[in-house]
Design an enzyme around this catalytic site. Structure first.
Site, PDB file in Angstrom:
ATOM      1  N   THR A 112       0.872  -1.183   0.000  1.00 56.08           N
ATOM      2  CA  THR A 112       0.000   0.000   0.000  1.00 56.08           C
ATOM      3  C   THR A 112       0.902   1.225   0.000  1.00 56.08           C
ATOM      4  O   THR A 112       2.123   1.097   0.148  1.00 56.08           O
ATOM      5  CB  THR A 112      -0.891   0.038   1.264  1.00 56.08           C
ATOM      6  N   ASP A 113       0.310   2.386  -0.120  1.00 53.27           N
ATOM      7  CA  ASP A 113       1.110   3.618  -0.104  1.00 53.27           C
ATOM      8  C   ASP A 113       1.860   3.774   1.216  1.00 53.27           C
ATOM      9  O   ASP A 113       3.007   4.209   1.248  1.00 53.27           O
ATOM     10  CB  ASP A 113       0.207   4.843  -0.327  1.00 53.27           C
ATOM     11  N   CYS A 114       1.154   3.405   2.302  1.00 53.32           N
ATOM     12  CA  CYS A 114       1.786   3.568   3.607  1.00 53.32           C
ATOM     13  C   CYS A 114       2.646   2.369   4.007  1.00 53.32           C
ATOM     14  O   CYS A 114       3.512   2.480   4.862  1.00 53.32           O
ATOM     15  CB  CYS A 114       0.740   3.883   4.674  1.00 53.32           C
ATOM     16  N   TYR A 115       2.362   1.224   3.416  1.00 51.93           N
ATOM     17  CA  TYR A 115       3.165   0.018   3.667  1.00 51.93           C
ATOM     18  C   TYR A 115       3.646  -0.554   2.335  1.00 51.93           C
ATOM     19  O   TYR A 115       3.052  -1.496   1.805  1.00 51.93           O
ATOM     20  CB  TYR A 115       2.338  -1.041   4.415  1.00 51.93           C
ATOM     21  N   PRO A 116       4.685   0.007   1.762  1.00 53.47           N
ATOM     22  CA  PRO A 116       5.049  -0.363   0.395  1.00 53.47           C
ATOM     23  C   PRO A 116       5.666  -1.752   0.233  1.00 53.47           C
ATOM     24  O   PRO A 116       5.597  -2.332  -0.846  1.00 53.47           O
ATOM     25  CB  PRO A 116       6.053   0.719  -0.006  1.00 53.47           C
TER      26      PRO A 116
END
Lengths: 389, 139
Positions: A128-132
């Protein structure tokens, strides 16, 4: 004369508490009577060491850089629960390994962690954007993690049905190997030493009761799943057959694999021996009466495991003095019996807990919430359609 | 009449001896009834033989002497079953599996009577700690 938790704890702290285990108390009461013993003895220790499938551990791995929100997680190739926050997981004791099957499963991972061993962590994520990060592969041990605590939703069965097999085929069950034609019976309890059989109405065991959990000082967290208190009871209050359970929690870093061990049951799966000891305060004579319960007055039913299609599969009603003797008579025929719970380990735990209390290193906790007294069990009714319109 | 006895013996013999017709000599020279219960014998490989010998005490004694002279290790009342007692938690799961009653609990300890063991090997499957093994598995 009644005693309070405060009074008992003061004696414990001063190293003056009189502590015996739930087997020793039987003869003491027989000799000295309820009144005198209730004044003399402060705490009775109870214990059990049996296979408890409904067990597992919550762990938090800590974050990597860049971070990952784990959705598929494996420890030593045993799948753990995704579906929590980024680096939290729950390791279920009975989860089989991807390659090892039941021979190395969740219980083995939990015990390897307790032993401080490195385990292989593999995690996957869509990113995800926060957990790449999408993939993680590393070795990790319990000291490198954040929290690691055992949380077992259903442990320490108050009583449990014994098992027999009347079919002509040998059965491999969670109650062990059942020989064909009703040749043997297996049972699982520590009987007169077992915690919940010594406090049948949960006067002292409730949420917040401090317990010995696999070597750590843990707690009763809640009532256990499939909690059943609305049951048939003997005049002494002890339920006949499966009844109540407890959920327990404790810090894995304080545990020892001396008191918790993985178990493999052929043809069934992985499980875990969990060692639990519960100190019960001798508050008054009534409490002492419960604590002096004997195997001969604890009954259970023998269920036929070859017939799992109905609930009406009770073969006999037996007591634990007979079951523990190695042989019971069923319909005029002698049937050999054997346990699933280790009495050796149960007695060891009761003794260790006794010593901890005598030395003032284990203070009792009064429960902060009592458990329901009239709980019944629901079971699944299979239906095709939703009831909602 | 000399009483007839029966003993169960585990023979462990060195690799060079696998070709020796031991059973022939046991019958022929020592007048023993032999009953082979289990065998792992391979040409030029260390072998194991679980065998029942029936005969007079003197003949059994002399037969065992003969076996020893061939450098064969003999374990009386032996079986291929061995248990890691150090790690045994005495739970009792193996007892359910043991129909001949070779396994039982005594004073919270597991006790194994090799004379009763029929080597069905069900106890290996039953042990939740995987502490029961068999020497016939070793290769």
């Amino acid at each position: 004369m009644a005693k309070t938790y405060k009074e008992i704890n003061e004696k414990i702290a001063a190293g003056k508490a009189v502590v015996v285990d739930a087997e020793e108390i039987i003869d003491i009461v027989k000799k000295d009577g309820l009144k005198k013993t209730a004044e003399k003895v402060d705490v009775v220790t109870t214990a059990t060491f049996g296979p408890m499938c409904s067990s597992g551990a919550f762990v938090n791995f800590g974050h990597s850089t860049p971070p990952i929100r784990m959705s598929k997680i494996y420890l030593n190739d045993v799948e753990c629960c995704g579906g929590l926050a980024a680096v939290d997981t729950y390791i279920g004791a009975t989860q089989p390994g991807e390659k090892t099957g039941i021979e190395y499963g969740g219980a083995h991972v939990i015990c390897d962690l307790i032993d401080g061993k490195d385990v292989l962590l593999k995690a996957y994520s869509p990113g995800t954007d926060c957990y790449p990060r999408k993939e993680l592969r590393t070795y990790i041990n319990i000291n490198e993690m954040n929290e690691a605590y055992l949380y077992n939703p259903r442990n320490c069965y108050q009583n449990y049905g014994a098992a027999i097999n009347t079919s002509s085929k040998r059965l491999y069950t969670y109650m062990g190997i059942l020989q064909p034609n009703g040749q043997n019976i297996t049972y699982s309890t520590a009987g007169q030493l077992s915690p919940l059989l010594n406090d049948p109405y949960f006067r002292t065991i409730g949420m917040g009761t401090k317990i010995f959990l696999a070597g750590a000082q843990g707690y009763v967290a809640w009532y256990g799943t499939q909690f059943k208190t609305s049951v048939e009871r003997e005049p002494n209050g002890v339920p006949v057959g499966g009844a109540a359970t407890i959920a327990v929690v404790g810090n894995m870093r304080d545990m020892s694999t001396e008191y918790i061990k993985p178990a493999v049951y052929e043809g069934y799966g992985t499980s875990m021996f969990v060692g639990i000891g519960i100190p019960i305060p001798v508050l008054d004579e009534e409490m002492l009466k419960y604590l002096s319960v004997e195997d001969k007055d604890i009954y259970t039913y023998v269920y036929d495991y070859s017939d799992r299609s109905s609930e009406d599969n009770i073969i006999a009603r037996v007591n634990y003095a007979d079951l523990k003797s190695g042989c019971v008579e069923i319909n005029g025929r002698k049937v050999r019996t054997s346990p699933m719970t280790s009495m050796a380990k149960s007695r060891q735990i009761a003794a260790v807990l006794k010593e901890l209390i005598q030395k003032g290193e284990f203070i009792l906790n009064e429960p902060v919430m009592k458990f329901p007294q009239d709980n019944k069990l629901n079971s699944i009714t299979i239906r095709e359609k939703s009831k909602r319109k | 009449m000399t009483p007839i006895n029966k003993v169960k013996v585990m023979l462990i013999f060195p690799s060079m001896l696998a070709a020796e017709p031991i059973s022939y000599y046991l019958v022929k020279s020592y007048d023993l009834k032999i009953n082979i219960l289990k065998a792992y014998v391979n040409y030029n490989v260390e072998g194991r033989l679980l065998i029942e010998l029936e005969g007079t005490d003197a003949n059994i004694k002399n037969a065992l002497k003969y076996l020893k002279s061939l450098n064969i290790k003999t374990i009386k009342n032996g079986t291929g079953t061995y248990i890691d007692f150090d790690n045994c938690i005495a739970c009792g799961a193996c007892i359910a599996a043991c129909e001949p009653g070779a396994l039982k609990l005594e004073n919270d300890k597991l006790v194994f009577d090799g004379t009763k063991c029929l080597e069905c090997r069900l106890c290996e499957k039953a042990c939740p700690e995987r502490l029961i093994k068999n020497v016939f598995n070793q290769r």
